[in-house]
Design an enzyme around this catalytic site. Structure first.
Site, PDB file in Angstrom:
ATOM      1  N   THR A 118       0.837  -1.206   0.000  1.00  0.00           N
ATOM      2  CA  THR A 118       0.000   0.000   0.000  1.00  0.00           C
ATOM      3  C   THR A 118       0.870   1.253   0.000  1.00  0.00           C
ATOM      4  O   THR A 118       0.607   2.215  -0.723  1.00  0.00           O
ATOM      5  CB  THR A 118      -0.912   0.001   1.237  1.00  0.00           C
ATOM      6  N   THR A 119       1.923   1.235   0.820  1.00  0.00           N
ATOM      7  CA  THR A 119       2.815   2.387   0.942  1.00  0.00           C
ATOM      8  C   THR A 119       3.550   2.660  -0.363  1.00  0.00           C
ATOM      9  O   THR A 119       3.957   3.786  -0.627  1.00  0.00           O
ATOM     10  CB  THR A 119       3.814   2.165   2.089  1.00  0.00           C
TER      11      THR A 119
ATOM     12  N   TYR B 238     -12.741  -4.774  -1.884  1.00  0.00           N
ATOM     13  CA  TYR B 238     -13.951  -4.316  -2.585  1.00  0.00           C
ATOM     14  C   TYR B 238     -14.972  -5.422  -2.819  1.00  0.00           C
ATOM     15  O   TYR B 238     -16.150  -5.251  -2.535  1.00  0.00           O
ATOM     16  CB  TYR B 238     -13.617  -3.628  -3.931  1.00  0.00           C
TER      17      TYR B 238
ATOM     18  N   TYR C 100      -1.979 -10.446   4.229  1.00  0.00           N
ATOM     19  CA  TYR C 100      -2.041  -9.050   4.672  1.00  0.00           C
ATOM     20  C   TYR C 100      -3.490  -8.721   5.000  1.00  0.00           C
ATOM     21  O   TYR C 100      -4.349  -8.694   4.120  1.00  0.00           O
ATOM     22  CB  TYR C 100      -1.488  -8.147   3.564  1.00  0.00           C
TER      23      TYR C 100
ATOM     24  N   ARG D 249      -8.982  -0.877   4.809  1.00  0.00           N
ATOM     25  CA  ARG D 249      -8.841  -0.600   3.380  1.00  0.00           C
ATOM     26  C   ARG D 249      -9.619  -1.592   2.518  1.00  0.00           C
ATOM     27  O   ARG D 249     -10.048  -1.258   1.429  1.00  0.00           O
ATOM     28  CB  ARG D 249      -7.360  -0.631   2.966  1.00  0.00           C
TER      29      ARG D 249
ATOM     30  N   LYS E  97       0.570 -10.143   8.057  1.00  0.00           N
ATOM     31  CA  LYS E  97       0.714  -8.735   8.418  1.00  0.00           C
ATOM     32  C   LYS E  97      -0.628  -8.312   8.970  1.00  0.00           C
ATOM     33  O   LYS E  97      -1.613  -8.184   8.235  1.00  0.00           O
ATOM     34  CB  LYS E  97       1.101  -7.888   7.203  1.00  0.00           C
TER      35      LYS E  97
ATOM     36  N   ILE F 288       5.918  -4.797   9.518  1.00  0.00           N
ATOM     37  CA  ILE F 288       6.077  -4.238   8.176  1.00  0.00           C
ATOM     38  C   ILE F 288       5.711  -2.769   8.326  1.00  0.00           C
ATOM     39  O   ILE F 288       4.553  -2.421   8.532  1.00  0.00           O
ATOM     40  CB  ILE F 288       5.202  -4.963   7.143  1.00  0.00           C
TER      41      ILE F 288
END
Length: 292
Positions: free
Chosen positions: A44-45, A107, A133, A138, A162, A204
Site C-alpha cells: 500500500t505504501t 472491494y 495481509y 482498506r 501482516k 512491516i
C-alpha cells in the site's frame, strides 16, 4: 524466521510521471545500511494501486536487484482478482523474491470461505512463502483468526500475517490459534511493541521509511530482552507514528522523505499532496525528532 524484525514497506518514488529508479535504489541502499531486516516493494505504501502491471514488475525487480540478497525481499503481489494475483506472484518468484505479501481481496468482500479458497488457489499455482495481509480498514473484510489458522494448517505456503487491524486482541487470538511458528507482523507502527509483547515477530513498517534505524533498534532491543530501551524507542516514535497518518498513507511519509531531500513528493491521482495544515504538523514533528 526469515520474515522477522523490521521490514520496510517501501515508498515508490516518482519523477515526471515515471518511477524514479535512481531515488528508489538510493532509498533501498539507505534502508539496508540503517539496519532494517527486510524490504517490501509494492505494498500500500508503495502506491501499488496506481502502478501499471509493467511498473509493478519493474519496482519488484529493481528492489531484488538492489538488495542483492543482503536482506529478504517480500514482494507485494496481491489482488482482488485471484488469477491476477497468481500472475503477480509467479513473476515475483521468477525474479527471486523470498516471499510475497498478499492482501485479502478488497472491494468484492469475499466470505471467510472465499478468503481461504483465494489463498489456497494461489499457493496451488505458485509455491512460494506467503504472508497474508489483513487490513480491514482498506479492504472491507477481516481475515479472522480461525480462518488464518485453517490456512496455516492446510496451506504449507502460508508462513505469516501482516496484521493491520490495530486490534491486539485479534493478534493474541491469532497466536493462540496458530502458535509461535506463524510469523505475526504488526501492520500498524503504533502497535509494534505491544505486538512483540504478546508474541509477535516484528513489523512491516511505514515509519521505517524515514526512521529505519530507530524502528530496527526497537525490534532488536526487544529481542535482546532490553525492554527499557524498547519502551524508550516506542515513545520516541510515537509522535512520528501519529503524524504519518494525519492524511492517507503514503502521502505524509513520502512528503517526509521529500523534506529529507531523498525524493520528490510526487503522487498519482487520486492521491494528492499533503495539505498545508498537515504539512506544518509533519515538519514540526520531524524537526523535534531531528530528522530535518
Amino acid at each position: 524466521m526469515i520474515f522477522s524484525g523490521t521490514f520496510t514497506a517501501l515508498v515508490t518514488p516518482f519523477k515526471n510521471g515515471k518511477v524514479d529508479e535512481e531515488s528508489y535504489r538510493n532509498h533501498i541502499e539507505w534502508q539496508i545500511s540503517e539496519g532494517v531486516n527486510g524490504l517490501v516493494p509494492c505494498g500500500t505504501t508503495g502506491e501499488s494501486a496506481t502502478l501499471s502491471h509493467d511498473e509493478h514488475e519493474q519496482v519488484i525487480k529493481i528492489c531484488i536487484e538492489q538488495a542483492k540478497k543482503r536482506v529478504p525481499v517480500l514482494a507485494g503481489a496481491g489482488s482482488n482478482n485471484t488469477k491476477e494475483a497468481v500472475s503477480l506472484v509467479r513473476f515475483a518468484k521468477e525474479v527471486g523474491a523470498d516471499g510475497v505479501l498478499l492482501i485479502t481481496p478488497y472491494y468484492n468482500k469475499p466470505t471467510q470461505e472465499g478468503l481461504f479458497q483465494h489463498y489456497k488457489y494461489i499457493a496451488s499455482e505458485v509455491s512460494i512463502p506467503i504472508i497474508a495481509y489483513n487490513v480491514p480498514g482498506r479492504t472491507g473484510v477481516n481475515l479472522l483468526p480461525s480462518t488464518l489458522g485453517r490456512m496455516f494448517r492446510e496451506i504449507p505456503e502460508i508462513c505469516g500475517v501482516k496484521e493491520a487491524t490495530g486490534n491486539l486482541q485479534q493478534v493474541a487470538d491469532i497466536i493462540e490459534e496458530c502458535g509461535d511458528k506463524l510469523c505475526v507482523l504488526s501492520g500498524d507502527d503504533f502497535t509494534v511493541l505491544p505486538t512483540l509483547a504478546v508474541g509477535g515477530h516484528g513489523v512491516i513498517s511505514v515509519v521505517s521509511n524515514i526512521a529505519p534505524k530507530l524502528m530496527s533498534s526497537l525490534c532488536v532491543a526487544y529481542k535482546n530482552g532490553d525492554l527499557k530501551t524498547a519502551q524508550k524507542i516506542h515513545y520516541q516514535l510515537n509522535a512520528l507514528n501519529r503524524v504519518l497518518f494525519v492524511e492517507t498513507n503514503p502521502i505524509p511519509v513520502k512528503t517526509g522523505l521529500h523534506l529529507m531531500g531523498r525524493m520528490t513528493d510526487e503522487f498519482r491521482l487520486p492521491l494528492v499532496s499533503l495539505q498545508p495544515e498537515s504539512l506544518t504538523k509533519l515538519k514540526n514533528v520531524m524537526q523535534k525528532s531531528g530528522l530535518i
